[in-house]
Design a protein around this motif. Structure first.
Motif, PDB file in Angstrom:
ATOM      1  N   SER A 578     -27.473  35.648 -43.527  1.00  0.00           N
ATOM      2  CA  SER A 578     -27.212  34.374 -43.131  1.00  0.00           C
ATOM      3  C   SER A 578     -27.889  33.882 -42.012  1.00  0.00           C
ATOM      4  CB  SER A 578     -25.583  34.531 -42.667  1.00  0.00           C
ATOM      5  OG  SER A 578     -25.550  35.515 -41.575  1.00  0.00           O
ATOM      6  N   GLY A 579     -28.695  34.669 -41.237  1.00  0.00           N
ATOM      7  CA  GLY A 579     -29.505  34.174 -40.062  1.00  0.00           C
ATOM      8  C   GLY A 579     -30.311  32.900 -40.456  1.00  0.00           C
ATOM      9  N   MET A 580     -31.544  32.988 -41.203  1.00  0.00           N
ATOM     10  CA  MET A 580     -32.297  32.378 -41.853  1.00  0.00           C
ATOM     11  C   MET A 580     -31.524  31.262 -43.045  1.00  0.00           C
ATOM     12  SD  MET A 580     -35.938  32.388 -43.903  1.00  0.00           S
ATOM     13  CE  MET A 580     -36.439  31.031 -45.013  1.00  0.00           C
ATOM     14  N   GLY A 581     -30.589  32.091 -43.564  1.00  0.00           N
ATOM     15  CA  GLY A 581     -29.949  31.347 -44.943  1.00  0.00           C
ATOM     16  C   GLY A 581     -30.721  31.637 -46.138  1.00  0.00           C
ATOM     17  N   CYS A 582     -30.635  32.977 -46.505  1.00  0.00           N
ATOM     18  CA  CYS A 582     -31.440  33.246 -47.675  1.00  0.00           C
ATOM     19  C   CYS A 582     -30.447  34.155 -48.512  1.00  0.00           C
ATOM     20  CB  CYS A 582     -32.666  34.016 -47.669  1.00  0.00           C
ATOM     21  SG  CYS A 582     -33.873  32.791 -46.850  1.00  0.00           S
ATOM     22  N   TYR A 583     -30.374  34.132 -49.687  1.00  0.00           N
ATOM     23  CA  TYR A 583     -29.196  34.916 -50.564  1.00  0.00           C
ATOM     24  C   TYR A 583     -30.034  35.108 -51.861  1.00  0.00           C
ATOM     25  CZ  TYR A 583     -26.179  32.695 -46.749  1.00  0.00           C
ATOM     26  OH  TYR A 583     -25.730  32.352 -45.796  1.00  0.00           O
ATOM     27  N   VAL A 584     -29.722  36.440 -52.289  1.00  0.00           N
ATOM     28  CA  VAL A 584     -30.399  37.016 -53.140  1.00  0.00           C
ATOM     29  C   VAL A 584     -29.475  37.740 -54.259  1.00  0.00           C
ATOM     30  CG1 VAL A 584     -32.423  38.454 -53.852  1.00  0.00           C
ATOM     31  CG2 VAL A 584     -32.557  37.199 -51.791  1.00  0.00           C
ATOM     32  N   TRP A 585     -29.782  37.652 -55.512  1.00  0.00           N
ATOM     33  CA  TRP A 585     -28.958  38.568 -56.585  1.00  0.00           C
ATOM     34  C   TRP A 585     -30.154  38.975 -57.269  1.00  0.00           C
ATOM     35  CZ3 TRP A 585     -27.272  34.045 -54.535  1.00  0.00           C
ATOM     36  CH2 TRP A 585     -26.049  34.078 -54.010  1.00  0.00           C
ATOM     37  N   ARG A 586     -29.778  40.336 -57.590  1.00  0.00           N
ATOM     38  CA  ARG A 586     -31.015  41.111 -58.511  1.00  0.00           C
ATOM     39  C   ARG A 586     -30.511  41.936 -59.203  1.00  0.00           C
ATOM     40  NH1 ARG A 586     -36.189  42.033 -56.623  1.00  0.00           N
ATOM     41  NH2 ARG A 586     -35.797  41.423 -54.684  1.00  0.00           N
ATOM     42  N   SER A 587     -31.243  42.160 -60.374  1.00  0.00           N
ATOM     43  CA  SER A 587     -31.005  43.124 -61.562  1.00  0.00           C
ATOM     44  C   SER A 587     -32.171  43.424 -62.118  1.00  0.00           C
ATOM     45  CB  SER A 587     -29.855  43.013 -62.370  1.00  0.00           C
ATOM     46  OG  SER A 587     -30.325  41.968 -63.191  1.00  0.00           O
ATOM     47  N   ASP A 588     -32.355  44.304 -63.137  1.00  0.00           N
ATOM     48  CA  ASP A 588     -33.378  44.628 -63.972  1.00  0.00           C
ATOM     49  C   ASP A 588     -33.911  43.038 -64.768  1.00  0.00           C
ATOM     50  OD1 ASP A 588     -33.621  47.302 -63.115  1.00  0.00           O
ATOM     51  OD2 ASP A 588     -32.665  47.934 -64.882  1.00  0.00           O
ATOM     52  N   ARG A 589     -32.807  42.554 -64.917  1.00  0.00           N
ATOM     53  CA  ARG A 589     -32.999  41.295 -65.911  1.00  0.00           C
ATOM     54  C   ARG A 589     -33.022  39.818 -64.994  1.00  0.00           C
ATOM     55  NH1 ARG A 589     -29.001  40.565 -70.373  1.00  0.00           N
ATOM     56  NH2 ARG A 589     -30.476  38.745 -70.988  1.00  0.00           N
ATOM     57  N   LEU A 590     -32.519  40.054 -63.807  1.00  0.00           N
ATOM     58  CA  LEU A 590     -32.191  38.690 -63.032  1.00  0.00           C
ATOM     59  C   LEU A 590     -32.740  38.837 -61.664  1.00  0.00           C
ATOM     60  CD1 LEU A 590     -30.694  35.956 -62.727  1.00  0.00           C
ATOM     61  CD2 LEU A 590     -28.894  37.232 -61.778  1.00  0.00           C
ATOM     62  N   PHE A 591     -33.417  37.706 -61.054  1.00  0.00           N
ATOM     63  CA  PHE A 591     -33.690  37.675 -59.766  1.00  0.00           C
ATOM     64  C   PHE A 591     -33.297  36.094 -59.420  1.00  0.00           C
ATOM     65  CE2 PHE A 591     -36.398  36.124 -56.342  1.00  0.00           C
ATOM     66  CZ  PHE A 591     -36.160  36.883 -55.280  1.00  0.00           C
ATOM     67  N   LEU A 592     -32.558  35.904 -58.486  1.00  0.00           N
ATOM     68  CA  LEU A 592     -32.064  34.709 -58.100  1.00  0.00           C
ATOM     69  C   LEU A 592     -31.948  34.581 -56.676  1.00  0.00           C
ATOM     70  CD1 LEU A 592     -30.523  31.596 -58.438  1.00  0.00           C
ATOM     71  CD2 LEU A 592     -28.501  32.946 -58.577  1.00  0.00           C
ATOM     72  N   ALA A 593     -32.786  33.620 -55.998  1.00  0.00           N
ATOM     73  CA  ALA A 593     -32.805  33.423 -54.505  1.00  0.00           C
ATOM     74  C   ALA A 593     -32.210  32.099 -54.080  1.00  0.00           C
ATOM     75  CB  ALA A 593     -34.028  33.603 -53.858  1.00  0.00           C
TER      76      ALA A 593
END
Length: 738
Positions: A578-593
């Motif tokens: 939350s400092g810079m404001g970056c959020y990441v979701w990750r799995s073997d199939r997915l990468f979302l930033a």
């Protein structure tokens, strides 16, 4: 008088007092600069070599012995080949920087130009051994010393044109006072090109080649060739760049980075068994003093808007203070740099480890400087540690903001009983810097390019991404693979290093530079849990989903990204910074930033983009959305603004409008709306901003077989497609693919 009016009057008087103090400080600095300018124009700006004190220390790289060099082939043979290629290119004066392509940088060369803009080449010159060719090139008061230094250069050496933008062809004048150097004044001209070359980051590889040559490694030239080339290039630079004059003294950041690389290169060279002559050593020591004095006189400090430039000033000054013999002047640099480094880590890095400049790539640059700064402090000598422990008992030269308070010595993680002036909170934050970089790394090994990317580095020696990029600066991994930073930090913090793989070799080098052994303990990253705190709850999600369904059709937009099969949400992990404001979701199939947060640099936005609510998305190895990068700064204001605009990013778009003001300046986004995060969790993300005057909201919904982006706007705003403008992907500064 009513209390309210008294309060207003007090605030007004306080504001006027603060303004008067700032004006007085600015006038004092300007007067100091003009006195300095007059002094240098009336007398030589060189710190004369014959007056230089003892030579610089060496020994930080004494671990680079025959045993260490023999490990390279067993770790990764590509490292040896990388050093061979880079050293041979340096010997030929062939440089590939910031999109130049391989270019032999010499006086009088024709340049390729930038987007059709090309400046004529100056006349070729014939450099004579006595230095007569310098007449008319070096200002009168420095000419004699420049010629004396040039006469130390070996016979047959061809000088590098250090003042040239060797892309556009424009050339600055080495007789110009550094504060009078023009910046961004002509189309196509990029001052970063000569600055990048003059950082001398190629010299440590040239020094390392001497080690390989002395071990008789195949393909390497005789060690003396590399040794003489390194010596000649340094003397060439010193002779042709009198302190305070020319393009390469106009930015204190680059002066500081050059200072560190000069010291590292010489130290590595000495460790190889080279013996440097007294004439060179005297000139070298005088130049290091000149670099440090220039930095301390031209600190890029601001009460609010300081950033990576000031951090570089401090770390470069710390290198000089650590290598030079201690005295009143040098000890004051040591105390000041230590004080300011710790202060800037707190100011420039959030508690979650993210940097405050709103840029993933500038995070790498600044974190790398903190890494090397902490390594320098950890490896200080006993006498230097004594100065820090009792600065009030040492004679220190007064400096602005210098507070000679005692530094406590703290345990160094993973090092047994070793101590340093780096406190535990700083080590912890350094570890979280690595966590941030790791989290923002995509499945292909490249980081997300939220914010600017100028491909900037501090010390590039043995950096693993150069191996993985095949020593090709046009390869995206050259600028976007930040794995070496993660390995360096974790190893310095005590992670076990088994010297397997290219990143571990560099990480081992950093650790040994810090004076630590290579037998660290397993490093537990308990701080990583802190970066995974979620925001909002299911009620927040359902509320905004209803809001979207009730929003008028013209004020909402949905984008769908399909997966090849179901199960897309399985095993997804989320990390929130939350400092810079970056959020990441990750799995073997997915990468979302997702980007949603601060503007950067206390609201200045010098290296931020119009990327609030932007995403990068990879599903099943397929790139669906990717930030286009940065491309260039001053050579083309049009391209600069195109790449940092909201329309270059996958964000909610209002047709014909920008949520940021691109007319303020190429490094100014003041007044831009910050992003507000409302939900981060297993369902996805919700965030909003008021850049268009009314709230614009984005929901990123993680479904079983697809990702939905629901954009909605209040205030009657009409949304258009969130697809970004079709800009060529810029994988590094000055470069585009295709």
């Amino acid at each position: 008088m009513p209390l309210a009016k008294m309060g207003n009057s007090a605030r007004y008087l306080q504001g006027m007092l603060t303004l008067a103090q700032r004006i007085r400080g600015r006038m004092r600095r300007e007067m100091s600069h003009r006195v300095e300018q007059l002094t240098y124009r009336l007398g030589a700006s060189f710190d004369l070599a014959e007056n230089a004190r003892e030579a610089c220390f060496s020994g930080r790289f004494s671990f680079m012995d025959g045993r260490f060099m023999a490990l390279f082939p067993t770790c990764d043979p590509r490292l040896e080949f990388l050093v061979l290629q880079q050293a041979d290119a340096a010997v030929r004066h062939a440089f590939d920087l910031l999109g130049s392509g391989p270019t032999v940088v010499a006086h009088g060369i024709d340049c390729q130009g930038f987007e059709g803009v090309r400046y004529p080449a100056p006349l070729p010159l014939q450099a004579d051994g006595l230095g007569h060719w310098l007449s008319g090139r070096i200002n009168r008061t420095n000419l004699k010393e420049s010629q004396r230094i040039w006469r130390l250069v070996g016979e047959g050496y061809s000088p590098i044109d250090w003042q040239r933008d060797f892309i556009s062809g424009y050339r600055w004048d080495e007789r110009t006072w550094h504060r009078d150097i023009p910046l961004g004044h002509l189309p196509g001209v990029d001052i970063k090109v000569p600055w990048e070359l003059a950082r001398l980051q190629h010299l440590p590889a040239l020094a390392l080649a001497c080690h390989f040559a002395r071990q008789h490694m195949p393909g390497f030239k005789e060690a003396l060739i590399y040794e003489q080339e390194l010596r000649n290039q340094i003397l060439d630079f010193i002779a042709n760049n009198p302190p305070g004059f020319g393009v390469n003294w106009s930015c204190a950041m680059d002066v500081a980075i050059r200072c560190a690389n000069l010291l590292v290169a010489r130290d590595i060279l000495i460790a190889s068994g080279a013996s440097l002559d007294e004439g060179f050593e005297s000139c070298f020591a005088a130049s290091i003093y000149a670099h440090a004095r220039h930095v301390i006189k031209n600190l890029e400090w601001s009460p609010m808007y300081r950033g990576n430039h000031y951090l570089a000033n401090i770390v470069g000054l710390l290198f000089a203070a650590a290598y030079l013999p201690g005295d009143e002047e040098v000890n004051s640099w040591l105390v000041f740099a230590t004080q300011e480094l710790l202060a800037e880590v707190q100011y420039q890095f959030h508690e979650d480890g993210s940097n405050f400049e709103a840029s993933v790539c500038y995070h790498r640059l600044s974190a790398e400087m903190v890494l090397w700064g902490c390594a320098v402090l950890t490896g200080l000598s006993q006498s230097q540690r004594a100065v820090l422990a009792q600065p009030e008992h040492s004679r220190l030269r007064p400096l602005p903001r210098l507070r000679p308070t005692a530094f406590e010595m703290h345990p160094v993680p993973g090092s047994g009983d070793r101590t340093s002036p780096v406190p535990p909170w700083c080590w912890a934050r350094l570890g979280r810097m690595a966590d941030f970089t790791e989290a923002l790394t995509r499945p292909d090994g490249a980081v997300v390019q939220f914010g600017d990317n100028d491909s900037g580095r501090f010390i590039t020696l043995l950096s693993g991404e150069q191996v993985r990029a095949g020593n090709d600066p046009s390869n995206p991994l050259w600028s976007l693979d930040h794995a070496a930073l993660v390995a360096d930090i974790r190893t310095l913090l005590g992670a076990r290093t088994n010297l397997q793989g290219v990143d571990n070799v560099r990480a081992f080098t950093v650790r040994r530079f810090a004076g630590l052994d290579d037998c660290g303990t397993a490093h537990s990253r308990t701080h990583k849990d802190e970066a995974q705190r979620l925001v909002g709850d299911d009620g927040v999600w359902q509320k905004h989903l209803r809001n979207f369904e009730q929003t008028p059709p013209q004020s909402r937009w949905t984008t769908r990204f399909a997966a090849a099969s179901s199960g897309l949400r399985n095993d997804v992990q989320c990390a929130a910074f939350s400092g810079m404001g970056c959020y990441v979701w990750r799995s073997d199939r997915l990468f979302l930033a997702v980007r949603c947060g601060e503007i950067g640099v206390a609201g200045l936005g010098a290296h931020a983009h119009g990327d609030q609510l932007a995403i990068e998305l990879v599903i099943d190895g397929i790139n669906h959305v990717r930030d286009p990068g940065t491309y260039v700064y001053t050579p083309s204001p049009q391209q600069r603004n195109a790449y940092r605009s909201a329309h270059a990013h996958h964000v909610p778009h209002v047709k014909g409008r920008e949520p940021v003001d691109l007319t303020l300046g190429l490094f100014d986004l003041r007044g831009s709306a910050t992003g507000e995060c409302l939900y981060v969790g297993p369902r996805g993300f919700i965030g909003r901003h008021k850049g268009y005057g009314a709230w614009v909201v984005r929901m990123v919904a993680l479904e079983d077989d697809h990702i939905n982006l629901h954009d909605m706007a209040e205030g009657g705003l009409t949304l258009s497609s969130s697809d970004p403008a079709p800009l060529p992907f810029s994988q590094g500064y000055g470069r585009v693919l295709g």
